[in-house]
Design an enzyme around this catalytic site. Structure first.
Site, PDB file in Angstrom:
ATOM      1  CG  ASP A 180      -2.180  -0.913   0.890  1.00 53.65           C
ATOM      2  OD1 ASP A 180      -2.571  -1.017  -0.288  1.00 53.65           O
ATOM      3  OD2 ASP A 180      -2.710  -1.517   1.830  1.00 53.65           O
TER       4      ASP A 180
ATOM      5  CB  SER B 296     -13.650  -6.525   6.750  1.00 54.49           C
ATOM      6  OG  SER B 296     -13.854  -6.802   8.114  1.00 54.49           O
TER       7      SER B 296
ATOM      8  CD1 TRP C 220      -9.686  -2.645  -3.053  1.00 53.96           C
ATOM      9  CD2 TRP C 220      -9.626  -0.495  -3.667  1.00 53.96           C
ATOM     10  NE1 TRP C 220      -9.603  -1.876  -1.911  1.00 53.96           N
ATOM     11  CE2 TRP C 220      -9.564  -0.553  -2.257  1.00 53.96           C
ATOM     12  CE3 TRP C 220      -9.612   0.761  -4.288  1.00 53.96           C
ATOM     13  CZ2 TRP C 220      -9.484   0.578  -1.446  1.00 53.96           C
ATOM     14  CZ3 TRP C 220      -9.542   1.901  -3.478  1.00 53.96           C
ATOM     15  CH2 TRP C 220      -9.476   1.801  -2.092  1.00 53.96           C
TER      16      TRP C 220
ATOM     17  NE  ARG D 288     -12.245  -0.889   1.188  1.00 53.69           N
ATOM     18  CZ  ARG D 288     -12.786  -1.291   2.337  1.00 53.69           C
ATOM     19  NH1 ARG D 288     -14.060  -1.021   2.592  1.00 53.69           N
ATOM     20  NH2 ARG D 288     -12.094  -1.946   3.237  1.00 53.69           N
TER      21      ARG D 288
ATOM     22  CG  ASP E 183      -7.154  -4.652  -1.612  1.00 53.87           C
ATOM     23  OD1 ASP E 183      -7.499  -5.752  -2.081  1.00 53.87           O
ATOM     24  OD2 ASP E 183      -7.521  -4.247  -0.505  1.00 53.87           O
TER      25      ASP E 183
HETATM   26  N1  GLY Z   1      -6.761  -2.182   1.113  1.00 50.85           N
HETATM   27  C1  GLY Z   1      -7.612  -2.635   2.139  1.00 50.85           C
HETATM   28  C2  GLY Z   1      -9.024  -2.220   2.034  1.00 50.85           C
HETATM   29  O1  GLY Z   1      -9.559  -1.877   1.002  1.00 50.85           O
HETATM   30  O2  GLY Z   1      -9.661  -2.276   3.063  1.00 50.85           O
END
Ligand code: GLY
Length: 381
Positions: free
Chosen positions: A106, A350, A240, A236, A164
């Site tokens: 990241d 999440s 991405w 999510r 991601d």
């Molecule tokens: N990169 C982790 C998320 O989208 O939570």
């Protein structure tokens, strides 16, 4: 307005009005937040995530928001606060605070939106160096035998790749353009090719975590990750995929990436028809209903990006869906009062935790989407 991004007049009025609300709110939130680098709100006020965890993956989104605001308003105060946040991040990047080994894939989110943004906008040479250090870190995570970028740290997940990462590799495309060396771009493309082949399912849905054999690069298994479970469809992660592949197309013009972004977008659109606000997972039980507004904002920005690259007759499909998502988010999920520092409410980390809270990247992608519609050509990626 860019002729490539035609927004009907009635939408333009709405966009202008939302941009007015964003500037009014960010005007005081930026000042009140000062040198904090927030992740979420506590009792309505932004926290300082950097103070708790300097290597936390979202620590670039706050400077990213400030650079967006600077581009949208030309008000120097946003630039000044963004530069302070970027300098604060130096203690991680230069290994001065003991958190360097907490960095992972990241670094793209962290330094594209802080240092590379600064360099692109102001030409600051030190920001360019920071961006290149981060790009070298990301490139070093490429697994040569497996042909993918390792996502996280730890021996137990060395073979793990996650969707991601598609949002982090624009840092490598930038580094190639900046240095003239193809090796950064080659790594990004190898990773994108492997992800298109193995992570995007035939119906356009995306796997969150895939494990590859470190010697052969063969798929070992997949995991549900931040979604409901194995074989499910984390929204999510889907967003991405939409935006990440659109960005790989932007930087390479490889048609496979645009086709993959479109396929991911069509699948996303088919899953949100009821409310245009995504569930955390499109394949979770109907009850309880957990939503993730951040996935909506990311997908909308990704669809706006796709609309810039498709022929005229296709643009409307992506722009209309992006507008429907943004209008639903604005009507039901934005808080424009001073009771909270965040704009977009009800993001979810999440399926299994961190449900329905404000998260900094929700605001980043919501603001980015509106600004992209208002001022075509804006792109920090
Ligand atoms: N990169 C982790 C998320 O989208 O939570």
């Amino acid at each position: 307005m860019d002729a490539m991004l035609e927004v009907p007049i009635q939408n333009q009025k709405w966009i202008d009005s939302v941009w007015g609300k964003i500037t009014a709110k960010m005007d005081y939130v930026a000042e009140n937040t000062g040198e904090k680098i927030p992740y979420t709100t506590v009792n309505g006020r932004y926290d300082d995530k950097f103070a708790q965890d300097p290597a936390w993956w979202t620590n670039g989104f706050w400077p990213g928001i400030l650079w967006l605001m600077y581009m949208g308003t030309h008000n120097d105060k946003y630039k000044e606060i963004a530069e302070k946040a970027e300098i604060r991040l130096d203690s991680v990047l230069y290994g001065l605070d003991g958190s360097f080994e907490g960095l992972h894939h990241d670094v793209g989110f962290m330094w594209l939106l802080s240092s590379v943004a600064n360099y692109k906008i102001t030409g600051n040479p030190q920001s360019r160096i920071r961006g290149l250090i981060a790009a070298n870190h990301l490139a070093s995570r490429f697994n040569i035998k497996g042909g993918f970028i390792t996502a996280w740290n730890g021996k137990n997940c060395e073979g793990w790749s996650i969707i991601d990462t598609m949002m982090n590799i624009p840092l490598l495309y930038w580094a190639s353009k900046e240095t003239g060396y193809s090796r950064f771009r080659d790594i990004a493309q190898a990773h994108a090719d492997k992800t298109a082949e193995n992570v995007i399912r035939a119906d356009g849905s995306a796997v969150h975590i895939i494990e590859y054999d470190l010697e052969t690069g063969e798929v070992v298994k997949t995991y549900g990750g931040q979604g409901y479970g194995t074989g499910s469809s984390w929204s999510r992660g889907q967003s991405w995929a939409i935006y990440g592949f659109a960005l790989s197309f932007l930087h390479t013009k490889n048609p496979l990436y645009l086709e993959t972004a479109k396929k991911a977008a069509h699948y996303f659109a088919s899953c949100i028809q009821d409310s245009y606000i995504p569930a955390v997972d499109f394949r979770s039980p109907a009850e309880p209903l957990y939503i993730d507004t951040t996935a909506g904002a990311i997908a909308a920005s990704g669809m706006i990006e796709i609309s810039r690259h498709v022929p005229d007759f296709e643009k409307k499909i992506y722009l209309d869906t992006a507008m429907k998502i943004l209008k639903a988010l604005e009507k039901e999920q934005c808080n424009w009062t001073d009771k909270t520092d965040s704009i977009l409410q009800n993001g979810s980390e999440s399926y299994s935790g961190g449900i329905h809270k404000s998260i900094i990247y929700g605001d980043f992608f919501f603001i980015e989407s509106i600004l992209k519609l208002k001022k075509a050509g804006i792109c920090l990626w």
